[in-house]
Write a protein that holds these residues in place. Sequence first.
Motif, PDB file in Angstrom:
ATOM      1  N   ARG A  28     -17.606 -40.892  -8.140  1.00  0.00           N
ATOM      2  CA  ARG A  28     -17.053 -39.678  -8.430  1.00  0.00           C
ATOM      3  C   ARG A  28     -18.221 -38.643  -8.545  1.00  0.00           C
ATOM      4  O   ARG A  28     -18.172 -37.501  -8.435  1.00  0.00           O
ATOM      5  N   LEU A  29     -19.246 -39.111  -9.604  1.00  0.00           N
ATOM      6  CA  LEU A  29     -20.255 -38.404  -9.959  1.00  0.00           C
ATOM      7  C   LEU A  29     -21.087 -38.270  -8.733  1.00  0.00           C
ATOM      8  O   LEU A  29     -21.743 -36.897  -8.694  1.00  0.00           O
ATOM      9  N   HIS A  30     -21.282 -39.150  -7.866  1.00  0.00           N
ATOM     10  CA  HIS A  30     -22.163 -38.813  -6.582  1.00  0.00           C
ATOM     11  C   HIS A  30     -21.493 -37.804  -5.739  1.00  0.00           C
ATOM     12  O   HIS A  30     -22.154 -36.975  -5.412  1.00  0.00           O
ATOM     13  N   ILE A  31     -20.183 -37.989  -5.564  1.00  0.00           N
ATOM     14  CA  ILE A  31     -19.535 -36.748  -5.034  1.00  0.00           C
ATOM     15  C   ILE A  31     -19.800 -35.276  -5.536  1.00  0.00           C
ATOM     16  O   ILE A  31     -19.931 -34.429  -4.974  1.00  0.00           O
ATOM     17  N   ILE A  32     -19.309 -35.345  -6.860  1.00  0.00           N
ATOM     18  CA  ILE A  32     -19.565 -34.045  -7.488  1.00  0.00           C
ATOM     19  C   ILE A  32     -21.185 -33.606  -7.201  1.00  0.00           C
ATOM     20  O   ILE A  32     -21.347 -32.267  -6.941  1.00  0.00           O
ATOM     21  N   SER A  33     -21.974 -34.373  -7.548  1.00  0.00           N
ATOM     22  CA  SER A  33     -23.648 -34.171  -7.289  1.00  0.00           C
ATOM     23  C   SER A  33     -23.695 -33.604  -5.772  1.00  0.00           C
ATOM     24  O   SER A  33     -24.501 -32.623  -5.720  1.00  0.00           O
ATOM     25  N   THR A  34     -22.950 -34.316  -4.879  1.00  0.00           N
ATOM     26  CA  THR A  34     -23.341 -33.778  -3.474  1.00  0.00           C
ATOM     27  C   THR A  34     -22.603 -32.500  -3.167  1.00  0.00           C
ATOM     28  O   THR A  34     -23.296 -31.569  -2.377  1.00  0.00           O
ATOM     29  N   LEU A  35     -21.436 -32.118  -3.866  1.00  0.00           N
ATOM     30  CA  LEU A  35     -20.777 -30.916  -3.590  1.00  0.00           C
ATOM     31  C   LEU A  35     -21.280 -29.840  -4.454  1.00  0.00           C
ATOM     32  O   LEU A  35     -21.120 -28.590  -4.075  1.00  0.00           O
ATOM     33  N   CYS A  36     -22.246 -30.154  -5.351  1.00  0.00           N
ATOM     34  CA  CYS A  36     -23.164 -29.098  -6.196  1.00  0.00           C
ATOM     35  C   CYS A  36     -23.820 -28.225  -5.366  1.00  0.00           C
ATOM     36  O   CYS A  36     -24.198 -27.019  -5.529  1.00  0.00           O
ATOM     37  N   HIS A  37     -24.068 -28.973  -4.097  1.00  0.00           N
ATOM     38  CA  HIS A  37     -25.021 -28.217  -2.935  1.00  0.00           C
ATOM     39  C   HIS A  37     -24.269 -27.424  -1.948  1.00  0.00           C
ATOM     40  O   HIS A  37     -24.937 -27.004  -0.813  1.00  0.00           O
ATOM     41  N   ILE A  87     -17.435 -28.356 -15.121  1.00  0.00           N
ATOM     42  CA  ILE A  87     -17.706 -30.026 -14.617  1.00  0.00           C
ATOM     43  C   ILE A  87     -19.141 -30.075 -14.374  1.00  0.00           C
ATOM     44  O   ILE A  87     -19.920 -30.862 -14.672  1.00  0.00           O
ATOM     45  N   VAL A  88     -19.629 -28.981 -13.404  1.00  0.00           N
ATOM     46  CA  VAL A  88     -21.141 -29.207 -12.974  1.00  0.00           C
ATOM     47  C   VAL A  88     -22.209 -29.262 -14.157  1.00  0.00           C
ATOM     48  O   VAL A  88     -22.879 -29.875 -14.264  1.00  0.00           O
ATOM     49  N   GLN A  89     -21.691 -28.102 -15.096  1.00  0.00           N
ATOM     50  CA  GLN A  89     -22.650 -28.178 -16.291  1.00  0.00           C
ATOM     51  C   GLN A  89     -22.606 -29.374 -16.934  1.00  0.00           C
ATOM     52  O   GLN A  89     -23.469 -29.840 -17.700  1.00  0.00           O
ATOM     53  N   ILE A  90     -21.357 -29.982 -17.378  1.00  0.00           N
ATOM     54  CA  ILE A  90     -21.435 -31.453 -18.049  1.00  0.00           C
ATOM     55  C   ILE A  90     -22.238 -32.392 -17.400  1.00  0.00           C
ATOM     56  O   ILE A  90     -22.996 -33.120 -18.116  1.00  0.00           O
ATOM     57  N   CYS A  91     -21.965 -32.362 -16.048  1.00  0.00           N
ATOM     58  CA  CYS A  91     -22.916 -33.598 -15.380  1.00  0.00           C
ATOM     59  C   CYS A  91     -24.289 -33.233 -15.633  1.00  0.00           C
ATOM     60  O   CYS A  91     -25.190 -34.076 -15.566  1.00  0.00           O
ATOM     61  N   GLN A  92     -24.684 -31.901 -15.323  1.00  0.00           N
ATOM     62  CA  GLN A  92     -26.138 -31.702 -15.432  1.00  0.00           C
ATOM     63  C   GLN A  92     -26.634 -31.940 -16.793  1.00  0.00           C
ATOM     64  O   GLN A  92     -27.798 -32.494 -16.811  1.00  0.00           O
TER      65      GLN A  92
END
Length: 102
Positions: A28-37, A87-92
């Motif tokens: 799920r983190l990989h999906i979120i990371s991919t969608l950050c772009h 969520i992006v901020q948390i992951c970053q």
Amino acid sequence: MQNYSDAELTRLLQDAAQLFGLLAAPMRLHIISTLCHGEKNVGQLLDAVKTTQPNMSQHLNMLYRKGILNKRRDGVQIYYAIADSQIVQICQAMCERLEPRL
């Protein structure tokens, strides 16, 4: 932290634990990371995140149901995008915290 009643604090901590549980899966983190772009359709996500289509769909559905992702249909394609920028901020923040260990 603000002054919460015991019940409010308990609920807040339960909600936080659920969110961290949702984010605890590397897929799920990989999906979120991919969608950050930017927005991607399922095929594009499968190219970026190597997994099976049923597994991808399960993770996407979970992230969508929890309000992390938006989705839209264009013909037969379904596109996903980040719905909650926090969520992006948390992951970053977590990646920056762990980066020196790589």
